[in-house]
Design an enzyme around this catalytic site. Sequence first.
Site, PDB file in Angstrom:
ATOM      1  N   GLN A 104       0.759  -1.111   0.124  1.00 54.85           N
ATOM      2  CA  GLN A 104       0.050  -0.196   0.080  1.00 54.85           C
ATOM      3  C   GLN A 104       0.955   1.111   0.163  1.00 54.85           C
ATOM      4  O   GLN A 104       1.641   1.367   0.950  1.00 54.85           O
ATOM      5  CB  GLN A 104      -1.010   0.141   1.351  1.00 54.85           C
ATOM      6  CG  GLN A 104      -1.881   1.308   1.306  1.00 54.85           C
ATOM      7  CD  GLN A 104      -3.076   1.135   0.517  1.00 54.85           C
ATOM      8  OE1 GLN A 104      -3.239  -0.014   0.074  1.00 54.85           O
ATOM      9  NE2 GLN A 104      -3.393   2.213   0.009  1.00 54.85           N
ATOM     10  N   GLY A 115      -1.844   4.118  -3.870  1.00 47.52           N
ATOM     11  CA  GLY A 115      -2.863   3.043  -3.483  1.00 47.52           C
ATOM     12  C   GLY A 115      -2.349   1.862  -3.533  1.00 47.52           C
ATOM     13  O   GLY A 115      -1.105   1.631  -3.489  1.00 47.52           O
ATOM     14  N   ASP A 120      11.900  11.375  -6.599  1.00 44.17           N
ATOM     15  CA  ASP A 120      11.206  10.424  -5.687  1.00 44.17           C
ATOM     16  C   ASP A 120      12.000   9.292  -5.567  1.00 44.17           C
ATOM     17  O   ASP A 120      11.549   8.105  -5.293  1.00 44.17           O
ATOM     18  CB  ASP A 120       9.822  10.241  -5.686  1.00 44.17           C
ATOM     19  CG  ASP A 120       9.282   9.928  -4.313  1.00 44.17           C
ATOM     20  OD1 ASP A 120       9.627  10.072  -3.453  1.00 44.17           O
ATOM     21  OD2 ASP A 120       7.999   9.184  -4.315  1.00 44.17           O
TER      22      ASP A 120
END
Length: 836
Positions: free
Chosen positions: A528, A532, A645
């Site tokens: 998770q 999502g 990221d």
Amino acid sequence: MVVVLLNARRHILLLLLAAFSCFSVRLSFGEDRITFSTPVKGSETLLSNNGIFRFGFFTPVNSTGHLRYVGIWYAKVPVQTVVWVANKDTPINNTYGVISISGKGNLVVKDGQNRHVWSTNVTASVSPNATWVQLMDNGNLVLQDNRDILWESFKHNYNTLLPRMNLMTNLKTGENLGLTSWKSYVDPSTGNYTVSLVPFPFPELLTKYNNVTKWRSGPWNGQVFIGLPDMDTLLNIDGLNLNNDNQGMVSLTYANDSFMYHITLDPNGAIYQRDWRPSMNDWRVGVRFPSTDCDSYSRCGPYGSCNPGEDPQCKCVKGFVPRNNTEWTAGNWMNGCVRRAPLRCQRLGNRSGNGGGKRDGFLKLEKMKVPVNVEPSQANKEACPKVCLDNCSCTAYAYDQGIGCMLWSGELVDMQSFLGSGIDLYIRLAHSELKTHSERVLIMITAPVLGVAFAATVCILIACWKFKKRPEPQENRSAEILLQRMEALTSGNEPTSNQANLKELPLFEFQVLATATDNFSLGNKLGQGGFGPVYKGVLSEGQEIAVKRLSRASGQGLDELLNEVVVISKLQHRNLVKLLGCCIEGEERLLVYEYMPKKSLDAYLFDPLKQKILDWRTRFNIMEGICRGLLYLHRDSRLKIIHRDLKASNILLDENLNPKISDFGLARVFQVNEDEANTIRVVGTYGYMSPEYAMEGLYSEKSDVFSLGVIFLQIISGRRNSHKEDNDLNLLAYAWKLWNEGEAASLADPIVFDECFEKEITKCVQIGLLCVQEVANDRPNVSTVIWMLTTENMKLPKPKQPAFIATSGVSEAESSGQSRQNVSINDVSLTAITGR
């Protein structure tokens, strides 16, 4: 007595005047010249005008003997770097020697017994007093008189190519200016490897070992050699220029603004381009050929193709099978492959007429290194395949804009599959080989159709009824919107090929993915993240996939999904996760990836049980793999991409624990001339963010390098960035503290620490700290990081204080909204941070 003293004083005075006279002559010519009256002896050297190069006697570093050679080396470099040797095969076996102008006007080298060791051996048309030797700032040693250059070292290449030197072959005159390796790193005598430029049929670089080909660059197309793993590599060498008179004379030169730059053939046959980096106090390796095992000439034999990203590396091209299956299975590929089915014209006795059977066809292999022994053709692009097909001996063809139509006959040797650039190669196959797949598919489809005709008819009627109620299906509108948005996001990068490429991206139906994941059951849930949930799925043909399903509450929408689709669909690298397709139906947004059975790096690093699986060598390989994937994003792909990221949970591991960078929802594509960008919406993961990005919204390559440094320290230590040590220090501060105390190796996870790895661990900690320095310009780029990792016994710069070192009590969110009960395989962080 007085007379004797006066005579003695007079004699001494005359000697001093004579010495001063000689010294004055030397000064009048400068320290960069040798004249008839000013030889170089013993430890004396010439120094070029601006102090860049020296010329004189030297002894190779680390050599065990006392042999003396005459050569040219860099004057300002603390690491002995010799670029040219005169008496390479006739060294002086004592500490004394003389370099002088001979009575015939030549430059000569003599040993301590006055024996000739080496000479320029030219015929001077004037007296020796009128010739001199000068060492130029470009590294060229020139013997000249008042009218002409009589001899120069640039016309007598050895193992190094300096800017403005020539690699040249002239078949008419027999002249060949190539490179020859040293015998070893401590022995400058003539080695076994040579590099030469061959002119026909197209200019090409060849490396040979004792006259046996070991590597080839592929043909020159006017801009690059098309057989390099990345065809743009040599464009990074400033001023690269190739001249070809098409009559047997071809030359290659390059011009660089800095003379602290060279290309060298090393004793092991590798070609290196190096430039001096004062900040690192050492040479930086730019390009290297060969760079992988697949670059070795004919590694996979005839009709075998090599791919460095696959295991095994060698595979027979479709339509061919191993010549010797036992040898092939054992990893001995040199005998290559043979055809499974003969060509049509071979069955007809090498006649290309209209005999029985269907004509041969072509198998398209994309992004290939073309085989050796290419034959030129005047045919245009449209006529090229027909020219090959009409010639029974033609086995393949290719077309390059700069070269034109290329044909091959006989066996195809030295093929390689590239990840980035390359040429489309069309290999001739029998028609039966080309139709095998389609016939099998036809049989598979036809058989069940007869059994389900009634059910199909009912389904069609139901579909037609639904279609009347819904004039335009939502999924069709979504697919159209997807393509439009993707084309808009990529405009300006590849305008000529966007539409075709994007339309090739598979669009999955939602029901197919629901079936594959057992309706997104909890049993198939992998993790998770901020995006999502992520589910494991199995398609009907048995392929395992990972499906990211956008959560409606995630705060992310179509922009992030489209951004990831656009970016990753254009990337191919062994250290990047592969996107298989996407799905947009109604409110559903899903991405489909190749399945990574080992999940993510953080699942191993921060798990007390799984940590043991990652030994030090595995961790080191993971660090290097991440770097290579990131280098591809920053420099080697067609797009310049900043990830934004990068973190442990976005590094996936395949079955062999090889790392793959994932999650490109926040990635940004830069223009070629763009180095930095600014945003008012700062998104990412705080513990991995560079200070300039978190506080000012500035991001660049160096932002990703900061994140890379954090990951390095995590891999070494097995600790999260928020891990607290004494005095409540976070991981970066703790690593800095240990470094300053001379205990950097103590940062290592006790599970992997071993004294035999201590030096390497310390180096990796140092590299990690260099990457997390507070000032972006102080951080190395990724190519430098790779060089630091893979180069032994090199001196690294000392790191400066890391960013956020004073920050205590800062928790690290692996991702915004991530559940800590599950391991994330592809989580995306979208935590908004306001600069202070």
